[in-house]
Design a protein around this motif. Structure first.
Motif, PDB file in Angstrom:
ATOM      1  N   GLY A 350       0.811  -1.203   0.000  1.00 24.19           N
ATOM      2  CA  GLY A 350       0.000   0.000   0.000  1.00 24.19           C
ATOM      3  C   GLY A 350       0.844   1.251   0.000  1.00 24.19           C
ATOM      4  N   ALA A 351       0.302   2.317  -0.589  1.00 22.21           N
ATOM      5  CA  ALA A 351       1.051   3.571  -0.724  1.00 22.21           C
ATOM      6  C   ALA A 351       1.448   4.155   0.622  1.00 22.21           C
ATOM      7  N   SER A 352       0.645   3.894   1.671  1.00 22.83           N
ATOM      8  CA  SER A 352       0.961   4.455   2.979  1.00 22.83           C
ATOM      9  C   SER A 352       2.074   3.700   3.683  1.00 22.83           C
ATOM     10  N   CYS A 353       2.576   2.629   3.062  1.00 22.07           N
ATOM     11  CA  CYS A 353       3.562   1.756   3.714  1.00 22.07           C
ATOM     12  C   CYS A 353       4.958   1.896   3.109  1.00 22.07           C
ATOM     13  N   ASP A 354       5.231   3.042   2.475  1.00 23.11           N
ATOM     14  CA  ASP A 354       6.508   3.197   1.791  1.00 23.11           C
ATOM     15  C   ASP A 354       7.674   3.451   2.733  1.00 23.11           C
ATOM     16  N   ARG A 355       7.424   3.481   4.057  1.00 23.17           N
ATOM     17  CA  ARG A 355       8.494   3.632   5.037  1.00 23.17           C
ATOM     18  C   ARG A 355       8.689   2.353   5.847  1.00 23.17           C
ATOM     19  N   PHE A 356       8.274   1.222   5.259  1.00 20.78           N
ATOM     20  CA  PHE A 356       8.409  -0.068   5.917  1.00 20.78           C
ATOM     21  C   PHE A 356       9.008  -1.085   4.956  1.00 20.78           C
ATOM     22  N   VAL A 357       9.603  -2.139   5.527  1.00 20.56           N
ATOM     23  CA  VAL A 357       9.997  -3.314   4.741  1.00 20.56           C
ATOM     24  C   VAL A 357       9.479  -4.551   5.459  1.00 20.56           C
ATOM     25  N   ARG A 358       9.132  -5.581   4.668  1.00 19.86           N
ATOM     26  CA  ARG A 358       8.667  -6.834   5.247  1.00 19.86           C
ATOM     27  C   ARG A 358       9.828  -7.803   5.383  1.00 19.86           C
ATOM     28  N   ILE A 359       9.964  -8.341   6.592  1.00 21.27           N
ATOM     29  CA  ILE A 359      11.004  -9.313   6.907  1.00 21.27           C
ATOM     30  C   ILE A 359      10.329 -10.633   7.261  1.00 21.27           C
ATOM     31  N   SER A 360      10.711 -11.707   6.585  1.00 22.24           N
ATOM     32  CA  SER A 360      10.193 -13.038   6.898  1.00 22.24           C
ATOM     33  C   SER A 360      11.222 -13.806   7.699  1.00 22.24           C
ATOM     34  N   VAL A 361      10.775 -14.452   8.774  1.00 19.77           N
ATOM     35  CA  VAL A 361      11.708 -15.215   9.608  1.00 19.77           C
ATOM     36  C   VAL A 361      11.528 -16.720   9.417  1.00 19.77           C
ATOM     37  N   GLY A 362      10.811 -17.115   8.391  1.00 17.05           N
ATOM     38  CA  GLY A 362      10.424 -18.519   8.269  1.00 17.05           C
ATOM     39  C   GLY A 362      11.338 -19.407   7.475  1.00 17.05           C
ATOM     40  N   THR A 363      12.373 -18.840   6.819  1.00 14.31           N
ATOM     41  CA  THR A 363      13.087 -19.653   5.842  1.00 14.31           C
ATOM     42  C   THR A 363      14.589 -19.780   6.091  1.00 14.31           C
ATOM     43  N   GLU A 364      15.118 -19.111   7.092  1.00 12.72           N
ATOM     44  CA  GLU A 364      16.560 -19.155   7.348  1.00 12.72           C
ATOM     45  C   GLU A 364      16.839 -19.653   8.765  1.00 12.72           C
ATOM     46  N   PRO A 365      17.972 -20.341   8.984  1.00 13.93           N
ATOM     47  CA  PRO A 365      18.364 -20.701  10.340  1.00 13.93           C
ATOM     48  C   PRO A 365      18.677 -19.453  11.164  1.00 13.93           C
ATOM     49  N   GLU A 366      18.686 -19.610  12.488  1.00 14.34           N
ATOM     50  CA  GLU A 366      18.738 -18.447  13.376  1.00 14.34           C
ATOM     51  C   GLU A 366      19.969 -17.573  13.146  1.00 14.34           C
ATOM     52  N   GLN A 367      21.141 -18.166  12.944  1.00 15.08           N
ATOM     53  CA  GLN A 367      22.340 -17.352  12.786  1.00 15.08           C
ATOM     54  C   GLN A 367      22.299 -16.498  11.523  1.00 15.08           C
ATOM     55  N   ARG A 368      21.788 -17.071  10.444  1.00 10.64           N
ATOM     56  CA  ARG A 368      21.663 -16.272   9.217  1.00 10.64           C
ATOM     57  C   ARG A 368      20.558 -15.226   9.375  1.00 10.64           C
ATOM     58  N   LEU A 369      19.524 -15.589  10.102  1.00  6.05           N
ATOM     59  CA  LEU A 369      18.461 -14.633  10.360  1.00  6.05           C
ATOM     60  C   LEU A 369      18.995 -13.440  11.153  1.00  6.05           C
ATOM     61  N   LEU A 370      19.780 -13.710  12.184  1.00  8.72           N
ATOM     62  CA  LEU A 370      20.372 -12.629  12.972  1.00  8.72           C
ATOM     63  C   LEU A 370      21.290 -11.763  12.109  1.00  8.72           C
ATOM     64  N   ARG A 371      22.008 -12.411  11.202  1.00  8.59           N
ATOM     65  CA  ARG A 371      22.865 -11.654  10.281  1.00  8.59           C
ATOM     66  C   ARG A 371      22.036 -10.710   9.413  1.00  8.59           C
ATOM     67  N   GLY A 372      20.907 -11.198   8.925  1.00  9.07           N
ATOM     68  CA  GLY A 372      20.047 -10.353   8.109  1.00  9.07           C
ATOM     69  C   GLY A 372      19.418  -9.227   8.911  1.00  9.07           C
ATOM     70  N   ILE A 373      18.956  -9.532  10.120  1.00 12.66           N
ATOM     71  CA  ILE A 373      18.358  -8.515  10.989  1.00 12.66           C
ATOM     72  C   ILE A 373      19.378  -7.424  11.295  1.00 12.66           C
ATOM     73  N   SER A 374      20.625  -7.831  11.570  1.00 16.17           N
ATOM     74  CA  SER A 374      21.687  -6.868  11.846  1.00 16.17           C
ATOM     75  C   SER A 374      21.955  -5.980  10.633  1.00 16.17           C
ATOM     76  N   ALA A 375      21.898  -6.567   9.442  1.00 20.15           N
ATOM     77  CA  ALA A 375      22.120  -5.781   8.224  1.00 20.15           C
ATOM     78  C   ALA A 375      21.011  -4.748   8.022  1.00 20.15           C
TER      79      ALA A 375
END
Length: 384
Positions: A350-375
């Motif tokens: 939606g146009a009102s959501c241009d200051r957000f990004v969607r992050i999915s936590v369902g497909t990566e192991p925890e260490q790679r997920l933490l790496r992505g969150i940190s990035a």
């Protein structure tokens, strides 16, 4: 020689942003790139490779009832009444579809005349507006800051329906009792349908309550519930969903099912029917773990000063870009280019959501997920 041209309607449609983005990630991975993939709209579970040996071999390779296998409808009816408080007749009030996406599209096709309007609250699932357009309707989006009480201001004589996603992709927000009551009051006051997309209803924290939109309209006078077995149980590629609605509407939608897809995949429906309880036993502990992980990652982001849109269900986080100079599209591009981390830009929701990004936590192991969150947090800091 003149070349025939496609329908002009298609020129007004956008690609599904999340799917288009992930196609690019697949291509990069195919070229050998190591991408921390936080953009996929699914959860990866440890599910045994299915054996079809115990299924009726004379039936599994052929067409089945276009309403869905009777045994699967019976089990879904018991399941939905027990889990969601919505009684339904498996013979007349449920239809099994090739994914919940097809269910939503057939619901819109069945209720919209050209020019009818559909209210769609943001953040919205990326396909809602385009499906409304495909049905010759007019999507009317409301900004994410609006509440249920604000929806009435968008109702016109052409309004036919409201679409709600509960729990919501991408925020994980669940509708509460008061919101659901007001939503149904609005539908009753103006003679509107409510299309409730509940494809993530299993992804609710342990001890938390899920309230089905349909449970507030047990006779299904104006509510159409669409749900997904393949999404909820980590088998998204199987494409098996279902719809619950009043018999009169199901009797019309069955025509669409018969003319478009005939029936949901027979062999997979037989397997789901015969192994329904086992699949629940296998997946529910894994669902609990991924939801717990989702909420831990929200805490990780908060510790870095990154806020997420309120919610606690699904396996997504809708993270605010805060003071970053970049909009969602440019942020997503830079994150992929600099850090090899993929997320989905909020503009697709939606146009009102241009200051957000969607992050999915369902497909990566925890260490790679933490790496992505940190990035993600690091790039927000770098560009603020």
């Amino acid at each position: 020689m003149p070349i025939p041209r496609h329908a002009s309607l298609l020129d007004s449609l956008a690609e599904a942003s999340s799917i288009s983005h992930n196609n690019r990630v697949y291509e990069m991975q195919g070229d050998g790139a190591d991408i921390v993939t936080l953009s996929l709209g699914e959860a990866f579970f440890d599910i045994p490779v299915p054996s079809f040996d115990d299924l009726p071999q004379a039936k599994i390779h052929h067409y089945s009832h276009s309403r869905g296998l009777p045994l699967l409808r019976e089990k879904l009816a018991k399941y939905y009444e027990l889990d969601c408080g919505l009684p339904l007749d498996p013979e007349t009030e449920i239809i099994v579809t090739a994914g919940s996406k097809a269910a939503i599209f057939m619901a819109l096709s069945a209720i919209l005349d050209p020019g009818d309007e559909v209210i769609i609250p943001e953040p919205l699932w990326v396909s809602y507006p385009e499906q409304v357009r495909l049905c010759r309707g007019v999507p009317v989006m409301t900004p994410w800051q609006d509440s249920v009480d604000d929806f009435a201001s968008y109702v016109t004589p052409r309004t036919k329906a409201i679409i709600v996603n509960n729990p919501q992709n991408p925020s994980g927000r669940r509708l509460g009792v008061d919101e659901l009551r007001r939503l149904h009051e609005l539908a009753e006051q103006h003679g509107l349908f409510i299309i409730a997309d509940e494809a993530y209803h299993e992804f609710v924290p342990e001890g938390a309550e899920f309230l089905s939109v349909g449970s507030f309209d047990p006779h299904k006078h104006h509510t159409i519930v669409c749900n997904s077995m393949s999404k909820n149980y980590g088998i998204s590629g199987w494409r098996v969903g279902y719809m619950v609605a009043h018999q009169l509407l199901i009797d019309q939608i069955i025509k669409l099912q018969q003319h478009i897809i005939t029936c949901a995949p027979t062999i997979l429906c037989h397997y789901l029917a015969e192994h329904f309880e086992t699949i629940l036993e296998q997946t529910r502990p894994q669902i609990a773990r991924v939801v717990s992980m989702r909420n831990r990652m929200a805490g990780e982001l908060a510790s870095r000063g990154v806020a997420c849109m309120p919610g606690d269900a699904t396996f997504y986080l809708f993270a605010s870009l805060g003071k970053s100079r970049l909009d969602a599209e440019h942020f997503t591009e830079e994150l992929l280019r600099r850090h090899a981390v993929s997320v989905v830009p909020g503009t697709g929701y939606g146009a009102s959501c241009d200051r957000f990004v969607r992050i999915s936590v369902g497909t990566e192991p925890e260490q790679r997920l933490l790496r992505g969150i940190s990035a993600v947090a690091g790039l927000i800091e770098e560009t603020s």
